[in-house]
Design a protein around this motif. Structure first.
Motif, PDB file in Angstrom:
ATOM      1  N   MET A   1       0.831  -1.146  -0.054  1.00 53.82           N
ATOM      2  CA  MET A   1      -0.083   0.141  -0.033  1.00 53.82           C
ATOM      3  C   MET A   1       1.170   1.183   0.150  1.00 53.82           C
ATOM      4  O   MET A   1       2.164   1.206   0.423  1.00 53.82           O
ATOM      5  CB  MET A   1      -0.875   0.044   1.236  1.00 53.82           C
ATOM      6  CG  MET A   1      -2.156  -1.115   1.251  1.00 53.82           C
ATOM      7  SD  MET A   1      -2.984  -1.003  -0.188  1.00 53.82           S
ATOM      8  CE  MET A   1      -3.841   0.193   0.387  1.00 53.82           C
ATOM      9  N   ALA A   2       0.094   2.364  -0.250  1.00 54.40           N
ATOM     10  CA  ALA A   2       1.120   3.602  -0.276  1.00 54.40           C
ATOM     11  C   ALA A   2       0.986   4.404   0.998  1.00 54.40           C
ATOM     12  O   ALA A   2      -0.110   4.409   1.557  1.00 54.40           O
ATOM     13  CB  ALA A   2       0.116   4.712  -1.403  1.00 54.40           C
ATOM     14  N   THR A   3       2.336   4.513   1.663  1.00 47.40           N
ATOM     15  CA  THR A   3       2.310   4.910   2.760  1.00 47.40           C
ATOM     16  C   THR A   3       2.786   6.359   2.969  1.00 47.40           C
ATOM     17  O   THR A   3       4.005   6.719   2.390  1.00 47.40           O
ATOM     18  CB  THR A   3       3.321   4.287   3.677  1.00 47.40           C
ATOM     19  OG1 THR A   3       3.130   2.746   3.721  1.00 47.40           O
ATOM     20  CG2 THR A   3       3.556   4.736   5.128  1.00 47.40           C
ATOM     21  N   PRO A   4       1.902   7.681   3.348  1.00 44.96           N
ATOM     22  CA  PRO A   4       2.758   8.821   3.692  1.00 44.96           C
ATOM     23  C   PRO A   4       3.760   8.826   4.239  1.00 44.96           C
ATOM     24  O   PRO A   4       4.004   8.357   5.150  1.00 44.96           O
ATOM     25  CB  PRO A   4       1.598   9.493   4.323  1.00 44.96           C
ATOM     26  CG  PRO A   4       0.415   8.591   4.171  1.00 44.96           C
ATOM     27  CD  PRO A   4       0.813   7.382   4.143  1.00 44.96           C
ATOM     28  N   VAL A   5       4.826   9.765   3.800  1.00 47.00           N
ATOM     29  CA  VAL A   5       6.122   9.656   4.491  1.00 47.00           C
ATOM     30  C   VAL A   5       6.680  11.336   4.410  1.00 47.00           C
ATOM     31  O   VAL A   5       6.141  12.074   3.742  1.00 47.00           O
ATOM     32  CB  VAL A   5       7.265   9.088   3.846  1.00 47.00           C
ATOM     33  CG1 VAL A   5       6.750   7.494   3.774  1.00 47.00           C
ATOM     34  CG2 VAL A   5       7.154   9.328   2.463  1.00 47.00           C
ATOM     35  N   SER A  20       5.725   6.552   0.063  1.00 45.31           N
ATOM     36  CA  SER A  20       6.541   5.334  -0.116  1.00 45.31           C
ATOM     37  C   SER A  20       5.773   4.048  -0.552  1.00 45.31           C
ATOM     38  O   SER A  20       4.681   3.925  -0.127  1.00 45.31           O
ATOM     39  CB  SER A  20       7.104   4.798   1.168  1.00 45.31           C
ATOM     40  OG  SER A  20       8.096   3.769   0.870  1.00 45.31           O
ATOM     41  N   MET A  21       6.189   3.523  -1.548  1.00 50.09           N
ATOM     42  CA  MET A  21       5.608   2.347  -2.280  1.00 50.09           C
ATOM     43  C   MET A  21       6.860   1.518  -2.715  1.00 50.09           C
ATOM     44  O   MET A  21       7.873   1.950  -3.550  1.00 50.09           O
ATOM     45  CB  MET A  21       4.654   2.702  -3.453  1.00 50.09           C
ATOM     46  CG  MET A  21       3.389   3.161  -3.088  1.00 50.09           C
ATOM     47  SD  MET A  21       2.265   3.696  -4.170  1.00 50.09           S
ATOM     48  CE  MET A  21       3.215   5.426  -4.745  1.00 50.09           C
ATOM     49  N   TRP A  22       6.724   0.115  -2.410  1.00 50.40           N
ATOM     50  CA  TRP A  22       7.794  -0.746  -2.497  1.00 50.40           C
ATOM     51  C   TRP A  22       9.091  -0.081  -2.534  1.00 50.40           C
ATOM     52  O   TRP A  22      10.030  -0.268  -3.145  1.00 50.40           O
ATOM     53  CB  TRP A  22       7.732  -1.269  -4.084  1.00 50.40           C
ATOM     54  CG  TRP A  22       6.740  -2.298  -4.138  1.00 50.40           C
ATOM     55  CD1 TRP A  22       5.951  -3.116  -3.085  1.00 50.40           C
ATOM     56  CD2 TRP A  22       5.875  -2.692  -5.296  1.00 50.40           C
ATOM     57  NE1 TRP A  22       5.120  -3.824  -3.596  1.00 50.40           N
ATOM     58  CE2 TRP A  22       4.991  -3.668  -5.027  1.00 50.40           C
ATOM     59  CE3 TRP A  22       6.160  -2.284  -6.918  1.00 50.40           C
ATOM     60  CZ2 TRP A  22       4.047  -4.196  -6.003  1.00 50.40           C
ATOM     61  CZ3 TRP A  22       5.353  -2.938  -7.647  1.00 50.40           C
ATOM     62  CH2 TRP A  22       4.439  -3.935  -7.365  1.00 50.40           C
ATOM     63  N   GLN A  23       9.234   0.423  -1.182  1.00 47.36           N
ATOM     64  CA  GLN A  23      10.601   1.265  -0.840  1.00 47.36           C
ATOM     65  C   GLN A  23      10.981   2.248  -1.745  1.00 47.36           C
ATOM     66  O   GLN A  23      12.231   2.410  -1.810  1.00 47.36           O
ATOM     67  CB  GLN A  23      11.709   0.014  -0.661  1.00 47.36           C
ATOM     68  CG  GLN A  23      11.058  -0.913   0.384  1.00 47.36           C
ATOM     69  CD  GLN A  23      12.391  -1.854   0.843  1.00 47.36           C
ATOM     70  OE1 GLN A  23      13.127  -2.489  -0.136  1.00 47.36           O
ATOM     71  NE2 GLN A  23      12.486  -2.374   1.939  1.00 47.36           N
ATOM     72  N   THR A  24      10.245   2.594  -2.324  1.00 45.45           N
ATOM     73  CA  THR A  24      10.472   3.716  -3.248  1.00 45.45           C
ATOM     74  C   THR A  24       9.556   4.980  -2.886  1.00 45.45           C
ATOM     75  O   THR A  24       8.426   5.100  -2.717  1.00 45.45           O
ATOM     76  CB  THR A  24      10.291   3.497  -4.640  1.00 45.45           C
ATOM     77  OG1 THR A  24      10.759   2.205  -5.083  1.00 45.45           O
ATOM     78  CG2 THR A  24      10.549   4.393  -6.013  1.00 45.45           C
ATOM     79  N   LEU A  25      10.290   6.221  -2.894  1.00 47.40           N
ATOM     80  CA  LEU A  25       9.678   7.477  -2.555  1.00 47.40           C
ATOM     81  C   LEU A  25       8.973   8.100  -3.981  1.00 47.40           C
ATOM     82  O   LEU A  25       9.879   7.969  -5.082  1.00 47.40           O
ATOM     83  CB  LEU A  25      10.830   8.464  -2.386  1.00 47.40           C
ATOM     84  CG  LEU A  25      10.310  10.073  -1.905  1.00 47.40           C
ATOM     85  CD1 LEU A  25       9.394   9.986  -0.756  1.00 47.40           C
ATOM     86  CD2 LEU A  25      11.598  10.922  -1.811  1.00 47.40           C
ATOM     87  N   VAL A  33      -3.910  11.161  -5.337  1.00 43.81           N
ATOM     88  CA  VAL A  33      -3.448  10.562  -4.152  1.00 43.81           C
ATOM     89  C   VAL A  33      -3.576   8.920  -4.314  1.00 43.81           C
ATOM     90  O   VAL A  33      -4.268   8.286  -5.074  1.00 43.81           O
ATOM     91  CB  VAL A  33      -4.985  10.503  -3.038  1.00 43.81           C
ATOM     92  CG1 VAL A  33      -5.030   9.488  -2.034  1.00 43.81           C
ATOM     93  CG2 VAL A  33      -5.254  11.743  -2.847  1.00 43.81           C
ATOM     94  N   PRO A  34      -2.303   8.484  -4.084  1.00 44.63           N
ATOM     95  CA  PRO A  34      -1.994   6.953  -4.423  1.00 44.63           C
ATOM     96  C   PRO A  34      -2.618   5.791  -3.775  1.00 44.63           C
ATOM     97  O   PRO A  34      -3.057   6.164  -2.583  1.00 44.63           O
ATOM     98  CB  PRO A  34      -0.532   6.980  -4.297  1.00 44.63           C
ATOM     99  CG  PRO A  34      -0.119   7.866  -3.094  1.00 44.63           C
ATOM    100  CD  PRO A  34      -1.204   9.097  -3.482  1.00 44.63           C
ATOM    101  N   ILE A  35      -3.101   4.863  -4.454  1.00 48.01           N
ATOM    102  CA  ILE A  35      -3.890   3.808  -3.857  1.00 48.01           C
ATOM    103  C   ILE A  35      -3.066   2.616  -3.582  1.00 48.01           C
ATOM    104  O   ILE A  35      -2.465   2.220  -2.231  1.00 48.01           O
ATOM    105  CB  ILE A  35      -4.968   3.450  -4.553  1.00 48.01           C
ATOM    106  CG1 ILE A  35      -5.858   4.389  -5.050  1.00 48.01           C
ATOM    107  CG2 ILE A  35      -5.739   1.943  -4.157  1.00 48.01           C
ATOM    108  CD1 ILE A  35      -7.012   4.153  -6.138  1.00 48.01           C
ATOM    109  N   LYS A  36      -2.457   2.107  -4.524  1.00 52.70           N
ATOM    110  CA  LYS A  36      -1.330   1.032  -4.221  1.00 52.70           C
ATOM    111  C   LYS A  36      -0.228   0.846  -5.517  1.00 52.70           C
ATOM    112  O   LYS A  36      -0.863   1.025  -6.438  1.00 52.70           O
ATOM    113  CB  LYS A  36      -2.170  -0.396  -3.887  1.00 52.70           C
ATOM    114  CG  LYS A  36      -2.935  -0.900  -5.215  1.00 52.70           C
ATOM    115  CD  LYS A  36      -3.655  -2.116  -5.027  1.00 52.70           C
ATOM    116  CE  LYS A  36      -4.544  -2.256  -6.092  1.00 52.70           C
ATOM    117  NZ  LYS A  36      -5.228  -3.741  -5.745  1.00 52.70           N
ATOM    118  N   PRO A  37       0.630   0.314  -5.197  1.00 50.84           N
ATOM    119  CA  PRO A  37       1.603  -0.134  -6.412  1.00 50.84           C
ATOM    120  C   PRO A  37       1.074  -1.303  -7.330  1.00 50.84           C
ATOM    121  O   PRO A  37       0.358  -2.346  -6.672  1.00 50.84           O
ATOM    122  CB  PRO A  37       3.067  -0.406  -5.755  1.00 50.84           C
ATOM    123  CG  PRO A  37       2.402  -1.081  -4.344  1.00 50.84           C
ATOM    124  CD  PRO A  37       1.268  -0.047  -3.894  1.00 50.84           C
TER     125      PRO A  37
END
Length: 374
Positions: A1-5, A20-25, A33-37
């Motif tokens: 999932m997409a995590t705000p950082v 952060s998604m899949w350890q990528t900023l 608004v991102p949902i998921k990778p």
């Protein structure tokens, strides 16, 4: 999932927020608004998102360090230049390219596309049953999108199941135009880079012919069609010569009159040196297929490109003709200019050209001067 950082170095840019998604900023515009990778590859990562201003779901592709590799940077630039012109139901729509924070030093590029559910490669390798109606509808849409491209003198050059996006309604859209060219491109420069994934590569490309045209895309469609019918690749070659052997073994040894397109004497001798093959009839390879599907497939997978069916002829073939009427015969209104880009351009010049493409989506940024080398 997409995590705000938090932003890197704690510095938040105006109009951007961070996930952060899949350890990528992801540093993206606040309206998204991102949902998921949903996918990753050598190009970067794709995530599904919602455009808060329109409430529309989109796909955001982050291309990390876009200028690190000049060939990859050229591919991105070509896709931007081409998709800006194209509007067709069966071609993916590039809806936005995000404005970088710093035009002189930006490294990442964020492309915003229509959101699709999956691709044809995933469907073929799944356990989902595919009826004749499915195959017919997929091939019809692929041909329809391809006719639009060919009407603008555009060769896709990399058609394969993974570059055909599908949604839940079985709608199909052609994507990935990084290897596309116009037929006006000088053929001497055509062969200077990797063209078409090997399994879907036409004989004239495998034989390094200098002159080729829209028929290379029809060959790829034939390979995709066969993969739909058999649920596995038809010509899974391990390298170039093996690919040619597989093709000749299936289509049969070629008569002299079918080799006239081969302008390289060494390549012609190689084809003539292969062991004799009677070939395998497609009706035996795909015994459950509609006979009309077999007939169309046989007209696509013809060794001599001059005798291969054209996209317009294919759309008139009885297998898909029932799906056609005047509304579907769409041609490109704008003929796209030469897509050839100087292969020796440096990263700064490519960045400037990409910035100019971005301005078509964000004209408010046109007042900023670009100073190469600053």
């Amino acid at each position: 999932m997409a995590t705000p950082v938090e932003p890197p170095n704690g510095v938040r840019s105006i109009g951007k927020h961070y996930y952060s998604m899949w350890q990528t900023l992801f540093e993206i515009d606040t309206k998204y608004v991102p949902i998921k990778p949903i996918g990753r590859g050598a190009y970067g990562i794709v995530c599904s998102s919602i455009n808060r201003e329109t409430n529309e779901k989109v796909a955001i592709k982050k291309i990390h360090n876009a200028f690190e590799n000049s060939i990859d940077a050229m591919r991105t630039l070509r896709e931007l230049k081409l998709l800006r012109h194209l509007r067709h139901e069966n071609v993916i729509r590039l809806k936005d390219v995000m404005m970088p924070v710093n035009k002189r030093s930006f490294k990442d590029v964020y492309l915003v596309y229509e959101l699709m559910d999956t691709d044809l490669h995933q469907i073929i390798k799944s356990s989902q049953s595919l009826s004749n109606d499915h195959c017919q509808y997929f091939i019809f849409q692929l041909l329809r999108g391809l006719k639009y491209l060919h009407s603008a003198n555009i060769l896709h050059r990399d058609l394969k199941p993974g570059n055909l996006l599908i949604n839940a309604n079985c709608d199909l859209k052609i994507c990935d135009f990084g290897l596309a060219r116009t037929s006006a491109t000088k053929t001497g420069q055509f062969m200077t880079e990797y063209v078409v994934t090997r399994w879907y590569r036409a004989p004239e490309l495998l034989l390094s012919c200098d002159n080729y045209g829209t028929s290379i895309d029809i060959w790829s469609v034939g390979c995709i069609f066969a993969e739909l019918l058999g649920r596995k690749p038809l010509f899974p070659g391990t390298e170039c010569l093996n690919q040619l052997k597989l093709i000749v073994n299936t289509l049969g040894s070629q008569r002299e009159e079918n080799l006239g397109f081969i302008d390289n004497p060494k390549a012609r001798r190689y084809i003539q040196s292969l062991p004799y093959s009677h070939g395998a009839h497609f009706s035996r390879l795909y015994p459950n297929a509609d006979p009309l599907a077999i007939d169309l497939l046989g007209k696509m997978l013809v060794f001599d490109p001059t005798k291969r069916i054209s996209v317009s002829e294919a759309l008139r073939h009885p297998y898909v003709a029932a799906l056609c009427d005047g509304r579907f015969d769409v041609t490109a209104e704008v003929e796209v200019g030469d897509l050839e880009i100087d292969e020796d351009l440096g990263a700064e010049m490519i960045r400037e050209m990409m910035w100019k493409e971005i301005l078509h989506y964000h004209p408010e940024g046109s007042g900023i001067e670009f100073e190469v080398g600053v």
